[in-house]
Motif scaffolding. Structure first.
Motif, mmCIF file in Angstrom:
data_model
loop_
_atom_site.group_PDB
_atom_site.id
_atom_site.type_symbol
_atom_site.label_atom_id
_atom_site.label_comp_id
_atom_site.label_asym_id
_atom_site.label_seq_id
_atom_site.Cartn_x
_atom_site.Cartn_y
_atom_site.Cartn_z
ATOM 1 N N ALA A 42 22.396 78.743 30.505
ATOM 2 C CA ALA A 42 23.025 79.345 31.564
ATOM 3 C C ALA A 42 23.261 78.324 32.903
ATOM 4 C CB ALA A 42 22.599 80.555 32.127
ATOM 5 N N ALA A 47 28.305 81.048 30.469
ATOM 6 C CA ALA A 47 28.483 82.164 31.167
ATOM 7 C C ALA A 47 28.104 83.364 30.350
ATOM 8 C CB ALA A 47 30.130 82.517 31.369
ATOM 9 N N ALA A 81 24.113 85.559 34.202
ATOM 10 C CA ALA A 81 24.971 85.429 33.158
ATOM 11 C C ALA A 81 25.075 86.589 32.682
ATOM 12 C CB ALA A 81 24.349 84.330 32.005
ATOM 13 N N ILE A 82 26.107 86.710 31.579
ATOM 14 C CA ILE A 82 26.406 87.880 30.891
ATOM 15 C C ILE A 82 25.373 87.875 29.642
ATOM 16 C CG2 ILE A 82 28.406 89.185 29.507
ATOM 17 C CD1 ILE A 82 30.251 87.569 31.307
ATOM 18 N N PRO A 294 30.069 83.256 35.355
ATOM 19 C CA PRO A 294 29.779 84.455 34.915
ATOM 20 C C PRO A 294 30.804 85.368 35.231
ATOM 21 C CG PRO A 294 27.753 83.365 35.016
ATOM 22 C CD PRO A 294 28.911 82.541 35.542
ATOM 23 N N ARG A 298 33.407 87.711 33.357
ATOM 24 C CA ARG A 298 33.407 89.408 33.499
ATOM 25 C C ARG A 298 34.818 89.787 33.647
ATOM 26 N NH1 ARG A 298 28.475 88.048 35.736
ATOM 27 N NH2 ARG A 298 26.609 89.223 34.554
#
Length: 311
Positions: A42, A47, A81-82, A294, A298
């Protein structure tokens, strides 16, 4: 007016269920190792973090939610981060096993394999001869007679649970038929637009790693989904950087990580997930492409946000 630069989502798959601990000393196994690997990725620009768990003693893939919880919490606390939790688990697991972590933790994103297939790992026995644990050789050898089950009912069950939890999916498409399967579920309204399609190249049993294979997948996806999808490239093994580069030049997102390849160059093992993220980031920036944060990822993927998960 100048067109905005393409923002590329980098996904990093940090450990997976394909490689075994004896294949590389750098493969993360314990919760701390997985967390540190993910955090490093990350920090380097990933991301999305695609996560599996392993038994900390043997390194065997596991879908026990108790093994996920420590690294999920640490990664969420230390990055924005996702977090993408696998529902693929290992081809050796039942579908019920594979669904447990995503059902428990209700992540923003989860992976979903889009068709049943042969999944041949046994060719790795030609390269790796010595194993620390008995399960490793069996894991590879048993793939000669393995069918990785992902029936229409299995896929529908996972979609229904994910939709109820607000989880969206990274649709892992290992062959052309998987794109048609995805289109079927889009037509039925079980998949929201735009789907995030992870095209997977180079697994024995799926489509090959030739650039023409990538072109065929892209043409088919364009015909089925028009411009209403997010595309990403996953090249297995030595195809990792080459196919990611070709895809990115054509407008794709990219995926790297030790789940997909243990290497950073010919005969050179990657010492971490981070170095693979750094390598693909260097390539992307040389192509004058920007790296998605990130939050930008999203927005592109229509995710519910990091505060709406159960960890």
């Amino acid at each position: 007016m100048a067109r905005p630069k393409q923002k590329v989502i980098i996904t990093c798959a940090v450990t997976g269920a394909i490689h075994t601990p004896s294949m590389s000393p750098h493969l993360p196994v314990t919760a701390d190792e997985i967390a540190e690997a993910a955090i490093g990725a990350a920090q380097a620009g990933a991301a999305v973090l695609h996560l599996h768990a392993r038994d900390p003693e043997t390194g065997k893939p596991s879908q026990d939610p108790a093994l996920f919880k420590p690294f999920l919490e640490r990664i969420k606390n230390e990055t924005d981060a996702i977090i993408n939790i696998t529902t693929g688990g290992s081809p050796h697991m039942t579908v019920e096993e594979r669904m447990r972590p995503a059902t428990t933790f209700k992540p923003e994103l989860a992976s979903l394999n889009m068709g049943s297939m042969n999944f041949g790992l046994f060719p790795m026995l030609d390269r790796f001869k010595e194993f620390k644990h008995d399960w490793e050789r069996e894991h590879l050898e048993n793939s000669r007679s393995l069918i990785f089950r992902n029936t229409y009912q299995d896929i529908e069950s996972i979609l229904t649970l994910g939709n109820a939890n607000g989880t969206r999916f990274e649709f892992e498409c290992y062959d052309i038929s998987h794109l048609y399967n995805l289109a079927h579920f889009v037509d039925r309204g079980l998949v929201k637009s735009p789907p995030f399609i992870q095209s997977v190249f180079g697994i024995l049993g799926g489509i090959g790693p030739h650039p023409e294979d990538l072109m065929h997948m892209k043409r088919t996806a364009d015909r089925l989904f028009g411009d209403e999808y997010e595309w990403s490239i996953l090249g297995a093994g030595r195809a990792q950087m080459q196919l990611a580069t070709i895809g990115a030049a054509m407008g794709s997102n990219v995926r790297v990580g030790l789940e997909d390849s243990l290497w950073i160059g010919p005969g050179r093992m990657a010492e971490s997930n981070r170095v693979q993220v750094e390598r693909i980031r260097t390539i992307l920036e040389a192509l004058n492409l920007e790296i998605a944060t990130p939050d930008e990822a999203r927005a592109k993927l229509g995710l519910k946000g990091r505060d709406n998960v159960a960890f």
